[in-house]
Design an enzyme around this catalytic site. Structure first.
Site, PDB file in Angstrom:
ATOM      1  N   HIS A  60      41.488  25.184  21.065  1.00  0.00           N
ATOM      2  CA  HIS A  60      42.049  26.425  20.523  1.00  0.00           C
ATOM      3  C   HIS A  60      41.477  27.662  21.232  1.00  0.00           C
ATOM      4  O   HIS A  60      41.467  28.757  20.677  1.00  0.00           O
ATOM      5  CB  HIS A  60      41.779  26.538  19.018  1.00  0.00           C
ATOM      6  N   SER A  77      39.680  42.498  46.033  1.00  0.00           N
ATOM      7  CA  SER A  77      40.450  43.640  45.541  1.00  0.00           C
ATOM      8  C   SER A  77      40.318  44.772  46.536  1.00  0.00           C
ATOM      9  O   SER A  77      39.227  45.018  47.072  1.00  0.00           O
ATOM     10  CB  SER A  77      39.938  44.076  44.159  1.00  0.00           C
TER      11      SER A  77
END
Length: 485
Positions: free
Chosen positions: A156, A288
């Protein structure tokens, strides 16, 4: 003058795929395969007594490879005739003049187009399968290396009972083994699904006429051409085309593999987010353009992207098959020109990515250990309860003591941002004095991973090794894949 830089390029072709898979679906290979099919047809017809001269066969065999200049000849003829197959019959006849009158004898266009497509599907599957085996082998090596390294399990999206890094990788291996089986089955099924020589509506009427009503010779012709093409058997009943259900079957296997790719890529991205696992990152690579410190999981992100595209091709082939009318309709042609090559190119691109990723996965052991230590006190509570019960204490009373201390520690972690101090609270609580000497053993991460390591070994011995045995020679030649941005 326009150049390649002025026209759209499919990135599957220009950026992501291997030369071998691109060649299979190339114009050169397509039209060369058509010529081979015409050679096999003429050879088989001659062997069965039709009047085809040795000189004609010699010229056909000598010119099976279509040369550059012939593409222009075929293009001019196709523009005039508005028919690609007849344009290539004409072009082939120019270089094999002795055979010009018997090329395509008794056949319909789908004799070359459909049989060629089946050859391409077979060859493309044979190209992908060793690559998939190579990925499974690399991930297997990774799983064995880290089969004993404890890490948090997640259910979960929340921390759960620890497993090992290798055990998690075994989940990916298990799914990829299913993909290997699916692609092998699709390939093996194809070997008995050749279209062969069936005529315009699948009745073989034209060939029955050529052989003066001799059923045995028509059957023999079908068998001879099928064997020459390298197939075990031809389908008994076809329409003008082979059933587009075959496309559904093959592309379903590819699309299923695409869903595996997205699943594996997603797992790696989540673990990279936790800083537990990293995909390969080259020395000069930029994560990046603005944030110089970043190490974005661009390979796994691309894997998810292409995997998502791959699993969506299944809708194309399903809808194309169901839309066919009676003995055939041509609304399948344009979409198959896109879907069949692209699905294989997309699968090839995914395999190149998986090869590259699996060849250099980095496990940040310190982070893996730290994340376990942050959660382990909560997970150890069941061990502590059982140890107290073994000494005669009430389970309910022990559970209540643990519950109160766990909530106090949880508040410190969630609301104050401090480290989990549950173990310190337990050590200070007189109630737990009887088990303090063994507390360290009760919270040892290695005692929480169950049979994770043994399950990895069992998977390798019972499933991986038998599945990869047939690829043993091919695996010796698997090299690290290089990527374009």
């Amino acid at each position: 003058m326009a150049t390649d830089y002025d026209t759209y390029q499919n990135p599957l072709n220009s950026r992501y795929c291997s030369p071998e898979i691109k060649h299979i679906f190339s114009p050169r290979n397509r039209f060369t395969t058509w010529r081979k099919l015409w050679v096999w047809l003429a050879e088989a017809e001659a062997e069965l007594g039709l009047d085809i001269s040795p000189k004609a066969l010699e010229q056909l065999r000598a010119n099976t490879r279509i040369e550059d200049a012939e593409f222009d000849v075929a293009a001019v003829e196709e523009k005039r005739r508005r028919h690609d197959v007849m344009a290539h019959v004409h072009t082939y006849g120019l270089v094999a003049p002795e055979a010009a009158g018997i090329i395509h004898w008794g056949a319909t266009s789908c004799y070359v187009t459909d049989n060629a497509d089946l050859i391409f599907l077979r060859d493309a599957l044979n190209t992908l399968l060793p690559k998939l085996a190579g990925v499974i082998q690399r991930l297997t090596n990774f799983a064995l290396e880290y089969r004993d390294l404890p890490c948090l399990g997640y259910t979960h999206g929340q921390p759960a009972q620890p497993i090992t890094v290798g055990k998690r990788a075994s989940l990916w291996i298990t799914d990829l083994l299913m993909d290997l089986r699916n692609l092998e089955r699709a390939r093996d099924d194809l070997l008995t699904q050749f279209r062969g020589v069936k005529g315009t509506t699948g009745s073989q009427a034209s060939f029955l006429a050529i052989f003066k009503g001799d059923d045995a010779k028509v059957d023999a012709l079908d068998d001879l051409v099928t064997k020459k093409a390298g197939f075990a058997a031809a389908e008994i009943s076809t329409s003008q085309t082979y059933s587009r259900k075959i496309d559904v079957d093959v592309v379903h296997a590819l699309s299923s593999f695409g869903s595996t790719c997205e699943r594996v890529g997603g797992d790696i991205r989540h673990l990279a987010m936790f800083k537990e696992l990293e995909e390969p990152f080259e020395a000069d690579q930029i994560g990046s353009s603005a944030m110089a410190y970043k190490r974005n999981p661009m390979r796994s992100e691309r894997l998810c992207s292409l995997g998502r595209k791959l699993r969506n091709y299944s809708a194309d082939v399903e809808q194309t098959y169901s839309a066919q009318w009676l003995e055939r309709s041509l609304d399948d042609s344009a979409i198959r020109r896109l879907t069949l090559p692209e699905s294989f190119l997309c699968a090839d691109a995914c395999l190149i990515l998986l090869n590259n990723i699996s060849s250099g996965l980095v496990v940040n052991k310190a982070i893996v250990k730290k994340r376990i230590e942050e959660e382990l006190p909560f997970m150890a509570t069941e061990n502590i309860i059982m140890a107290m019960v073994e000494r005669g204490y009430s389970r309910q009373e022990t559970h209540e003591e643990i519950r109160v201390l766990s909530h106090e520690a949880g508040k410190v972690v969630k609301q104050e941002g401090k480290a989990n101090d549950l173990l310190e609270r337990i050590e200070k609580r007189a109630f737990f004095q009887p088990i303090l000497p063994e507390l360290a053993a009760l919270i040892d991460p290695n005692t929480f991973t169950g049979r994770s390591a043994k399950l990895v070994e069992k998977l390798v011995q019972q499933k991986v090794q038998p599945a990869l045995e047939r690829y043993r020679d091919a695996l010796k030649n698997i090299v690290d894949a290089e990527l374009k941005v």
